[in-house]
Design an enzyme around this catalytic site. Sequence first.
Site, PDB file in Angstrom:
ATOM      1  N   GLY A 100      13.040   1.618  12.836  1.00 31.19           N
ATOM      2  CA  GLY A 100      13.190   0.171  12.711  1.00 31.19           C
ATOM      3  C   GLY A 100      14.139  -0.221  11.605  1.00 31.19           C
ATOM      4  N   GLU A 103      17.478  -0.001  13.163  1.00 37.46           N
ATOM      5  CA  GLU A 103      17.548  -1.107  14.139  1.00 37.46           C
ATOM      6  C   GLU A 103      17.798  -2.434  13.432  1.00 37.46           C
ATOM      7  OE1 GLU A 103      13.760   0.137  15.880  1.00 37.46           O
ATOM      8  OE2 GLU A 103      14.772   0.221  17.820  1.00 37.46           O
TER       9      GLU A 103
HETATM   10  N1  T1G Z   1       5.413   4.074   7.726  1.00 36.46           N
HETATM   11  C1  T1G Z   1       4.443   4.135   6.806  1.00 36.46           C
HETATM   12  N2  T1G Z   1       4.430   4.994   5.760  1.00 36.46           N
HETATM   13  C2  T1G Z   1       5.475   5.842   5.669  1.00 36.46           C
HETATM   14  C3  T1G Z   1       6.531   5.842   6.606  1.00 36.46           C
HETATM   15  C4  T1G Z   1       6.470   4.903   7.668  1.00 36.46           C
HETATM   16  N3  T1G Z   1       7.434   4.811   8.579  1.00 36.46           N
HETATM   17  N4  T1G Z   1       7.409   6.808   6.224  1.00 36.46           N
HETATM   18  C5  T1G Z   1       6.917   7.370   5.110  1.00 36.46           C
HETATM   19  N5  T1G Z   1       5.767   6.800   4.773  1.00 36.46           N
HETATM   20  C6  T1G Z   1       4.927   7.117   3.607  1.00 36.46           C
HETATM   21  C7  T1G Z   1       4.345   8.512   3.697  1.00 36.46           C
HETATM   22  O1  T1G Z   1       3.154   8.493   4.462  1.00 36.46           O
HETATM   23  C8  T1G Z   1       4.111   8.813   2.238  1.00 36.46           C
HETATM   24  O2  T1G Z   1       2.959   8.085   1.857  1.00 36.46           O
HETATM   25  C9  T1G Z   1       5.283   8.139   1.546  1.00 36.46           C
HETATM   26  O3  T1G Z   1       5.765   7.160   2.469  1.00 36.46           O
HETATM   27  C10 T1G Z   1       6.419   9.098   1.225  1.00 36.46           C
HETATM   28  O4  T1G Z   1       6.746   9.765   2.457  1.00 36.46           O
HETATM   29  C11 T1G Z   1      10.222   0.051  15.665  1.00 36.46           C
HETATM   30  C12 T1G Z   1       8.719   2.201  16.179  1.00 36.46           C
HETATM   31  C13 T1G Z   1      11.348   8.346   4.914  1.00 36.46           C
HETATM   32  C14 T1G Z   1      12.375  10.627   5.119  1.00 36.46           C
HETATM   33  O5  T1G Z   1       9.739   8.151  11.527  1.00 36.46           O
HETATM   34  O6  T1G Z   1      10.742  10.622   7.712  1.00 36.46           O
HETATM   35  O7  T1G Z   1      10.418   2.643  13.199  1.00 36.46           O
HETATM   36  O8  T1G Z   1       1.583  10.056   1.160  1.00 36.46           O
HETATM   37  O9  T1G Z   1       6.199  12.069   1.661  1.00 36.46           O
HETATM   38  O10 T1G Z   1       9.590  13.399   1.856  1.00 36.46           O
HETATM   39  O11 T1G Z   1      11.727   1.513  16.714  1.00 36.46           O
HETATM   40  O12 T1G Z   1       8.770   9.708   4.990  1.00 36.46           O
HETATM   41  O13 T1G Z   1       2.863   8.737  -0.530  1.00 36.46           O
HETATM   42  O14 T1G Z   1       0.866   7.716   0.616  1.00 36.46           O
HETATM   43  O15 T1G Z   1       7.565  11.702   3.767  1.00 36.46           O
HETATM   44  O16 T1G Z   1      10.772  11.490   0.590  1.00 36.46           O
HETATM   45  C15 T1G Z   1      10.399   5.627  12.277  1.00 36.46           C
HETATM   46  C16 T1G Z   1       9.152   8.601   8.797  1.00 36.46           C
HETATM   47  C17 T1G Z   1       9.048   4.971  12.389  1.00 36.46           C
HETATM   48  C18 T1G Z   1      10.398   7.873   9.265  1.00 36.46           C
HETATM   49  C19 T1G Z   1      10.861  10.082   3.217  1.00 36.46           C
HETATM   50  N6  T1G Z   1      10.594   6.155  10.949  1.00 36.46           N
HETATM   51  N7  T1G Z   1       9.243   8.937   7.400  1.00 36.46           N
HETATM   52  O17 T1G Z   1      10.500  11.422   3.071  1.00 36.46           O
HETATM   53  O18 T1G Z   1       8.534  11.153   1.485  1.00 36.46           O
HETATM   54  S1  T1G Z   1       8.759   4.368  14.009  1.00 36.46           S
HETATM   55  C20 T1G Z   1      10.212   7.410  10.683  1.00 36.46           C
HETATM   56  C21 T1G Z   1      10.017   9.974   6.986  1.00 36.46           C
HETATM   57  C22 T1G Z   1       9.819   3.065  14.155  1.00 36.46           C
HETATM   58  C23 T1G Z   1      10.919   1.371  15.553  1.00 36.46           C
HETATM   59  C24 T1G Z   1       9.985   2.523  15.514  1.00 36.46           C
HETATM   60  C25 T1G Z   1       9.932  10.302   5.521  1.00 36.46           C
HETATM   61  C26 T1G Z   1      11.152   9.821   4.707  1.00 36.46           C
HETATM   62  P1  T1G Z   1       2.009   8.693   0.694  1.00 36.46           P
HETATM   63  P2  T1G Z   1       7.227  11.279   2.387  1.00 36.46           P
HETATM   64  P3  T1G Z   1       9.897  11.942   1.686  1.00 36.46           P
END
Ligand code: T1G
Length: 646
Positions: A100, A103
Amino acid sequence: MTVSIDTQGRVAIVTIDNPPVNASSQAVRAGLLEAVTKTEDDPDVDAVVLACAGRTFVAGADVREFDLPLMEPHLPDVIAAIEAASKPWVAAIHGTALGGGLELAMGCHFRIADPMARMGLPEVNLGLVPGAGGTVRLPRLVEAELALTMIAGGKPILANVALTAGLIDAIATSDLLDEAVALAVEHAAPRRTLENAVVGASDAEAFDKTATGLRRKVRGQESIAAAIDAVGRGVRLPADEALAAERAAFLALKSSDQARALRHIFFAERATLADPRAKLTPRPLQRIGVIGGGTMGVGIVSAFLMRGFEVTLIERDEASLHAGADRVHATLDSSAKRGLLPDLDAVSARFDTAIDYAALSDADLVIEAVFEDMEVKKQVFARLDQVTKPDAILATNTSYLDVNAIAAVLSDPSRAVGLHFFSPAHVMKLLEIVLPGAVAEDVVATAAKLSKSLGKIGVLSGVCDGFIGNRIMSAYRAEADRLLIDGASPDQVDSAMRAYGFPIGVFEMQDLAGLDIAWAMRKRRLAEGKISGGYIRIADRLCEIGRFGRKTGAGWYDHVDGTALPSEVVMSIIAEERQTMEAVGKAFATEDVMPRILGAMTREAEAVLAEGIARSAEDIDVVMVNGYSFPRWKGGPMFAARSAGG
Ligand code: T1G
């Protein structure tokens, strides 16, 4: 304030501040919609920059909201409002603009990124497809084929690739925000992405060829096939139709079993170090010693070098040392060629070799990766006890031996720990951190921090034969042997496992890894009286005739020109063992294979949990998905069993 508005001259700066990764939560979406209205209505504002506080641009929708009812405003509506604005919006991207977040940036009219920024649509990794216009806007900014590969593959691209591809308009050279303001001032009118034609739409044949190739790689993860379909619609249908279809596909997948399983693993992987000791102050680590330049040692040396550590490799003689060093350099060269090592010379400069253990006198951590034999490992630890500084941490890479027994040879056993890497150690993300009874609390903290420094997923394990993963694997391998006695063939078991989602089956895996390693372990455990009745000798008999797997041309299968063929020799040995065990060996129904394999896996996992070897069921799932090829979209054995009401 989750979303705030400042101004620089006649440019409004809309800043999202939603730690830790600026996920587009409901509050963020509401704040952005309000910002659109305010900036549109403000006569002193000519243009807008959308920026984020903290370490990254919006890293995606808030995954924690996915199990909740949808909350307005919905992201597609927020993006549509930005895109429809009369004043130009410029996205200032740093860190990772993902899902997102990208996007949102594509709904803006211009985009500028920090040189180290990464951009991508990784939704397939969560069992989804983009749900806020990604499959429609991306192919209107970059070649349709690249859009397809990015969305179906779920991997981000770097800023320089994004610039070349047309996803962003500029890369900041000094200050991202200032240059974003300049870009906003430069453009009087919005440039709406949806009004662009699809890029490269004319080359439909190339697009279809790429799509076909990608479909072949879909092993069972439904989101990838759905993503390919969605991009196909984004490329071929009118934008509004494609957007509606994309949103429907996203909503349907969001509540799917696979999406729930992938969300489970996503959060489980980030919760493995909840143990209070992991949060204590770690010991400083910079100088690392590795004993043993075999496959594991070379991988471990490379893993540390690639993450900025200084490493000294120790081998027993010059020939072995040179061979090990050569393999380290080959590994680093290969990573550099794949663009993973920007400065190969600097990395190599931190690599040293020695035969004399005295070279480790100032090491902060030494890892032994020598032959998997208790006496050898004890001798290595005894020598390290003599030469290393008292606060140096001594780690064993053993994959199943008793870490307490190894630690016991030290004058101070509290500095010993197990660091079980998985081969290839510079690639595999899993690290089992095995905690002996005497381990110091700050050694736990140091190992936990080390796993993050290495970019790995550290999972804490107690000491038992095989720790978490190997113990569960031994259990389901034994069940696979029992399936042979009960009438199944190796090929039947393997194909059932592949159909379930494993990349290869349990017997194919043994042929790949080599039957001799497990044979040695079984002989040890038999000698220690650790193997109970009902012992099945099929694998031993294959080893006794030199069938060690692919490396000897024959194991569970005959390997002919790289193809694994069912073997009559193996089937006759199985038949003989069935008779020896007075088994009926009736024809075995393939659909009964996986319930038996999964049953053995979860029974052993429950025991590992009950004994406190694993901290949680989630940790077991993380280990089996990241170290033992359990299909990620099933969420791991414990999630799968509990979801099935097991
Ligand atoms: N939502 C909520 N929490 C998130 C999050 C997210 N998307 N991404 C990370 N966190 C939290 C994670 O749980 C952790 O929390 C903290 O942030 C640090 O994360 C509409 C439907 C960004 C590369 O798939 O790939 O958008 O444990 O340990 O190693 O079309 O997090 O500290 O409480 O991983 O530095 C698409 C997922 C969603 C990205 C950072 N986005 N995140 O990595 O830290 S779907 C993703 C990552 C979407 C749209 C669709 C990685 C990172 P806590 P981390 P990091």
